[in-house]
Design an enzyme around this catalytic site. Structure first.
Site, mmCIF file in Angstrom:
data_model
loop_
_atom_site.group_PDB
_atom_site.id
_atom_site.type_symbol
_atom_site.label_atom_id
_atom_site.label_comp_id
_atom_site.label_asym_id
_atom_site.label_seq_id
_atom_site.Cartn_x
_atom_site.Cartn_y
_atom_site.Cartn_z
ATOM 1 N N SER A 1 0.802 -1.221 0.000
ATOM 2 C CA SER A 1 0.000 0.000 0.000
ATOM 3 C C SER A 1 0.831 1.265 0.000
ATOM 4 O O SER A 1 1.955 1.284 0.504
ATOM 5 C CB SER A 1 -0.877 0.036 1.257
ATOM 6 N N ILE B 1 -6.287 8.273 2.120
ATOM 7 C CA ILE B 1 -6.552 7.336 1.025
ATOM 8 C C ILE B 1 -5.400 6.332 0.961
ATOM 9 O O ILE B 1 -4.230 6.724 0.913
ATOM 10 C CB ILE B 1 -6.678 8.078 -0.333
ATOM 11 N N GLU B 2 -5.763 5.077 0.965
ATOM 12 C CA GLU B 2 -4.797 3.988 0.800
ATOM 13 C C GLU B 2 -5.062 3.356 -0.548
ATOM 14 O O GLU B 2 -6.188 2.993 -0.862
ATOM 15 C CB GLU B 2 -4.977 2.960 1.920
ATOM 16 N N LEU B 3 -4.027 3.236 -1.358
ATOM 17 C CA LEU B 3 -4.111 2.552 -2.647
ATOM 18 C C LEU B 3 -3.262 1.306 -2.514
ATOM 19 O O LEU B 3 -2.088 1.396 -2.115
ATOM 20 C CB LEU B 3 -3.599 3.447 -3.772
#
Length: 130
Positions: free
Chosen positions: A111, A122-124
């Site tokens: 992540s 926001i975590e991608l």
């Protein structure tokens, strides 16, 4: 009787500026802006959507204390994280942490973290197979 939840249909973000939010999510995460016939704005991705409510003008009913910047969201992506990081930096998004390993709902993740215009975290993430 036991209720079985199948998936998340949508969630709501209360935001300070709908245009800034749409610009960020469409540019940074390639979400699609949808405007309904009653003028409500949403961001669509996959089979889910994020409904946007302007702070102080929330649609009823709404959360007890709607607050811009209070969300912490994780989005899974099939785009390799290295490529996603390059894209995010190219569009001016500051990565505040990562890449780091995390545990998601179905297993390990790789992540990166950043913030949207309201300060939501926001975590991608990419799902890992190991």
């Amino acid at each position: 009787m036991v209720i079985h939840i199948d998936s998340l249909d949508h969630l709501v973000l209360t935001v300070n500026d709908i245009l800034a939010t749409v610009f960020f999510y469409t540019r940074a995460l390639a979400m699609e802006e949808i405007i309904s016939s009653d003028g409500r704005v949403a961001l669509c991705f996959g089979r889910q959507k994020i409904n946007l409510h302007l702070a102080g003008e929330e649609f009823e009913p709404h959360a007890a204390v709607p607050q811009p910047g209070s969300a912490d969201l994780c989005f899974l992506s099939s785009t390799p994280l290295e490529e996603a990081i390059i894209h995010l930096r190219n569009v001016g998004v500051e990565i505040i942490e990562g890449p780091v390993r995390r545990i998601g709902s179905t297993g390990p993740l790789l992540s990166v973290y950043f913030r949207d215009p309201d300060g939501n975290l926001i975590e991608l993430a990419n799902q890992l197979t190991d």
